[in-house]
Motif scaffolding. Structure first.
Motif, short mmCIF file in Angstrom:
data_model
loop_
_atom_site.label_atom_id
_atom_site.label_comp_id
_atom_site.label_asym_id
_atom_site.label_seq_id
_atom_site.Cartn_x
_atom_site.Cartn_y
_atom_site.Cartn_z
N CYS A 1 0.83 -1.21 0.00
CA CYS A 1 0.00 0.00 0.00
C CYS A 1 0.86 1.26 0.00
O CYS A 1 0.61 2.20 -0.77
N SER A 2 1.89 1.30 0.85
CA SER A 2 2.74 2.49 0.92
C SER A 2 3.55 2.67 -0.36
O SER A 2 3.75 3.80 -0.82
N ALA A 3 4.01 1.56 -0.96
CA ALA A 3 4.78 1.67 -2.20
C ALA A 3 3.93 2.22 -3.34
O ALA A 3 4.37 3.09 -4.11
N LEU A 4 2.70 1.73 -3.46
CA LEU A 4 1.81 2.25 -4.50
C LEU A 4 1.47 3.71 -4.27
O LEU A 4 1.44 4.52 -5.21
N LEU A 5 1.22 4.07 -3.03
CA LEU A 5 0.87 5.45 -2.72
C LEU A 5 2.03 6.39 -3.03
O LEU A 5 1.84 7.47 -3.60
N LEU A 6 3.25 5.99 -2.68
CA LEU A 6 4.42 6.83 -2.97
C LEU A 6 4.64 6.98 -4.47
O LEU A 6 4.99 8.06 -4.95
N GLU A 7 4.43 5.91 -5.23
CA GLU A 7 4.61 6.00 -6.68
C GLU A 7 3.58 6.92 -7.31
O GLU A 7 3.89 7.72 -8.21
N GLN B 1 2.28 12.33 -9.63
CA GLN B 1 1.31 13.42 -9.70
C GLN B 1 1.87 14.73 -9.18
O GLN B 1 1.27 15.78 -9.41
N ALA B 2 3.00 14.67 -8.44
CA ALA B 2 3.61 15.92 -7.99
C ALA B 2 4.12 16.76 -9.15
O ALA B 2 4.25 17.98 -9.04
N GLN B 3 4.42 16.11 -10.28
CA GLN B 3 4.92 16.82 -11.45
C GLN B 3 3.80 17.25 -12.40
O GLN B 3 4.07 17.91 -13.40
N SER C 1 11.18 15.58 -6.79
CA SER C 1 11.59 16.56 -7.79
C SER C 1 12.14 15.90 -9.05
O SER C 1 12.07 16.47 -10.13
N ARG C 2 12.72 14.69 -8.90
CA ARG C 2 13.30 14.04 -10.06
C ARG C 2 12.22 13.41 -10.93
O ARG C 2 11.13 13.08 -10.45
N THR C 3 12.53 13.23 -12.19
CA THR C 3 11.59 12.63 -13.13
C THR C 3 11.50 11.13 -12.87
O THR C 3 12.52 10.43 -12.84
N VAL C 4 10.30 10.64 -12.67
CA VAL C 4 10.10 9.23 -12.38
C VAL C 4 9.62 8.52 -13.65
O VAL C 4 9.05 9.12 -14.54
N ASP C 5 9.92 7.23 -13.69
CA ASP C 5 9.52 6.41 -14.83
C ASP C 5 8.84 5.16 -14.29
O ASP C 5 9.39 4.06 -14.35
#
Length: 755
Positions: free
Chosen positions: A169-175, A180-182, A515-519
């Motif tokens: 749950c925490s891993a999905l929420l963080l991803e 969505q922060a970007q 802040s970094r670009t996630v993939d």
């Protein structure tokens, strides 16, 4: 990289996807789902490769059509449409070829013609007005305000904390949060403007200068350009015969106003595409809200809040007082109580009451002014009671249907909102979803506040706990996911393979740097599924009446996949129950009386009653793998299962008594039959335990009798009204009940059932 190398690299990736669909080799199992993702990432990082990939996919589709390789048509078609949605610089000739290919598929049986029709409708608009699909997708998914396109969508991700580990749950929420922060509203508006101008202007648009200008523009200026582009695209897309030339002129004006006429002319003439490559325009992931499912009414509450934000809605304890603002254009539909002095007896009428007043008389005017209509009952037509998004084909089981589109269920009330409910878990989570779905449908018959304005789409990703992956319960808890994988090979390749990747994500150390670009791989697959999974498969929900005491009313519950019956060691009190038959041996199990309606191909009713001793039984709503066939689903039509009617597979562990020289002995044998309805009652003093949908939290003990039948639609079977609806002629049937329709829960896949 040269063009020949680019084409060769993309061709290898496409062939890897096709091998994955055509082979069941164990070597490919570890990479399932990764080939499609990597293919899309290649063109996302380098948008100039998009036209090359479109040509390759078209070539493979035409080859599959000529060689009758139907099992790869729908996956390739979805991949092609997804590329066309995000790409710019696609020539009109490629659009025409793709559209013509889709029209040729309309002669094939379902689901090929269904998916092809959906793609052809989208491509027709995209061909005339490039960039329309991207613009509408971003506006709806990001809930950007636009009068020209007021549709909104949201993805609700529900996870049961008792079935899915906290680390997952925490891993999905963080991803989700990192991605969505970007995706700020300003960034999404810049993407829409840039994509629309590049899609139409092509090489005349200097993308780098345009994006630099948009980033430097203040919010009010950015909104002005955004609304101007949206208005230009939507107005042109709404015309019966849109003109590309006129659309080009309007967007050139916007482009020149952005960069200035001199700068725009200089950039378009002097821009060097070799030194200044075309920048990528990302397609933002949809707005996803993460929910831990802890409340039975949580789904309904979240859907209500989606329609009306918290600032405009006060939630009471049970939300019974909700009535959507503006739903009733005529305020006379509200209930108005009046005291009547009419006894109904003719002799009690005042003198002259049988004489009609003159039309222009004051009495007639007062009658028209004072008439209130008393208590008015809200009458709904049958098609409103059964909206298309929540109803499947009557009497069919696990059949595909057209996805619900935008339309009007009530005059003047448009369905502008789409709720995409995605659940993660196993069969127990789906049982809980079926409960919430049934409760929501039942509530709608009383309040009818969500159906006119909301399109509800359901999605499912199987996720099992890590300790259950190597055990035998792995296959037991994901029977519905296995069925979906057999029915739709693209679902099997894309969605059913996510569970190991999700657990691997949960084991990775969290990264709090947003802040970094996630993939993100998991989020990208979820996004692809909710966007392209438009073909629902309908599943019958079953209702069970549970008697703990035959003299009292039964408890009622529902199940979706399985009902398991066990024999308890405890016994009834002897009072009030039939004595054991003379000579009956005390063996294992319990004596059961079974009455069921046998499932026949002719659909004729045949009641069967029997009495037997059994140690337990299981009622399964999903067929076994051998009845559906295994392996690739592009089997010949003769291998297609016969599932024309709803039925349950009942497996009974019957006790067989035998006598020999050593005395009496007992053995068990498995008896299997199919039925639509069944009633079972214990004949001796043994009690029963019921387990619904394999969920230990839904266990009923000390059961004497239970009855199972297809769950009817909560609004079906109502008395028909003699009054017409909006002037349409209706047959006058008084005192009759309509045949109840079964309640079918849709789960979206990519193609539906592929026969």
């Amino acid at each position: 990289m040269e063009s020949s190398d680019v084409e060769l690299d993309l061709q290898r990736s496409v062939q890897a996807v096709l091998r994955e669909l055509s082979s069941q080799a164990p070597a490919l199992q570890n990479n399932q789902g990764m080939w499609r993702w990597s293919l899309h990432k290649k063109v996302e990082r380098d948008p100039g490769k998009s036209p090359v990939l479109v040509r390759i996919l078209l070539r493979e589709l035409e080859k599959a059509e000529s060689e009758d390789l139907r099992h790869v048509i729908i996956p390739l078609l979805h991949t092609l449409l997804y590329v066309l949605t995000k790409a710019t610089g696609i020539t009109e000739e490629l659009y025409r070829r793709t559209y013509n290919f889709c029209t040729r598929l309309l002669t094939l049986p379902a689901p090929y013609c269904t998916v092809a029709l959906d793609c052809a409708i989208r491509l027709k608009t995209e061909t005339a007005v490039p960039g329309t699909l991207y613009q509408r997708l971003v506006i709806a998914e990001q809930n950007l305000t636009s009068e020209m396109y007021p549709y909104q969508e949201r993805v609700f991700l529900f996870v049961d904390p008792e079935l899915v580990s906290p680390s997952v749950c925490s891993a999905l929420l963080l991803e989700i949060q990192a991605a969505q922060a970007q995706q700020t509203p300003e960034a999404c508006m810049r993407h829409v403007v840039s994509h629309a101008l590049q899609a139409v202007l092509g090489d005349a648009c200097h993308a780098s200068a345009l994006q630099r200008k948009l980033k430097a523009s203040p919010r009010h200026a950015l909104e002005r350009y955004f609304h101007a582009v949206v208005a230009a695209v939507e107005q042109m897309a709404g015309e019966p015969n849109p003109s590309r030339e006129g659309h080009l002129e309007r967007l050139e004006e916007i482009y020149c106003s952005l960069l200035g006429p001199a700068a725009a002319a200089t950039e378009s003439c002097c821009g060097d595409p070799l030194q200044d490559p075309q920048p990528s325009i990302p397609l933002p992931s949809p707005h996803i809200t993460f929910h831990l499912w802890t409340d039975e009414e949580q789904l309904w509450k979240e859907l209500v809040l989606f329609l009306r934000p918290r600032s405009r809605l006060r939630l009471s304890a049970d939300l019974e007082a909700l009535d959507l603002q503006g739903l009733w254009p005529d305020r006379e539909l509200a209930r108005a109580s009046m005291l009547s002095t009419d006894s109904g007896i003719e002799r009690d009428l005042p003198a002259g009451a049988d004489e009609l007043p003159v039309p222009s008389s004051p009495e007639m005017e007062r009658a028209g002014l004072q008439r209130k209509g008393g208590i008015k009952k809200r009458m709904w037509p049958p098609d409103i009671l059964m909206p298309a998004c929540w109803d499947g084909p009557q009497g069919l089981h696990r059949r595909t249907g057209m996805p619900s589109g935008d339309g009007e269920l009530l005059p003047g009330v448009s369905r502008l909102h789409t709720a995409r409910v995605l659940v993660l878990g196993d069969d127990r989570m789906l049982g809980r979803l079926a409960q919430a779905y049934h409760s929501l449908r039942k509530r709608e018959t009383q309040k009818f506040c969500l159906t006119p304005r909301l399109s509800l789409q359901l999605y499912y990703i199987p996720v099992l706990a890590p300790e259950e992956l190597p055990s035998c319960r792995h296959s037991e808890l994901r029977e519905l996911a296995t069925f979906l994988g057999r029915a739709d090979p693209w679902y099997q390749s894309t969605v059913n393979t996510l569970c190991p990747a999700i657990h691997k994500l949960a084991e990775m150390p969290p990264s709090l740097d947003t802040s970094r670009t996630v993939d993100p791989f998991i989020l990208d697959v979820i996004t692809y599924y909710v966007r392209m999974g438009t073909q629902p498969i309908y599943f019958q929900i079953y209702t069970v009446k549970i008697f703990r005491d035959l003299s009292q009313d039964p408890a009622e519950d529902i199940f979706l996949t399985e009902l398991k019956v066990k024999i308890q060691d405890s016994k009834f009190p002897k009072d009030g129950f039939a004595p054991r038959r003379k000579g009956a041996a005390e063996g294992p199990g319990a004596e059961l009386s079974i009455c069921y309606q046998k499932a026949l191909l002719s659909h004729r009713a045949q009641e069967v009653s029997s009495s037997l001793r059994a140690t337990g039984l299981v009622l399964k709503a999903l067929p076994a793998s051998d009845t559906e066939g295994s392996g690739p689903t592009h089997a010949p039509p003769s291998a297609a299962p016969v599932i024309d009617h709803t039925y349950l597979n009942v497996n009974v562990m019957e006790v067989v008594k035998s006598s020999n020289l050593a005395g009496r002995s007992f053995s068990t044998v498995m008896n299997t039959f199919r039925t639509a309805t069944i009633q079972i009652q214990s004949q001796d003093q043994r009690l029963l335990t019921l387990l619904l949908d394999k969920d230990s939290r839904r266990t009923y003990r000390d059961v004497v009798r239970f009855e199972v039948a297809p769950c009817p639609e909560p609004c079906s079977g109502m008395h028909k009204s003699k009054a017409p609806w909006l002037g349409s002629p209706q047959p006058e049937v008084e005192g009759t009940k309509a045949k109840p329709k079964p309640l079918l829960m849709p789960i979206n896949t990519f193609s539906g059932i592929v026969q």
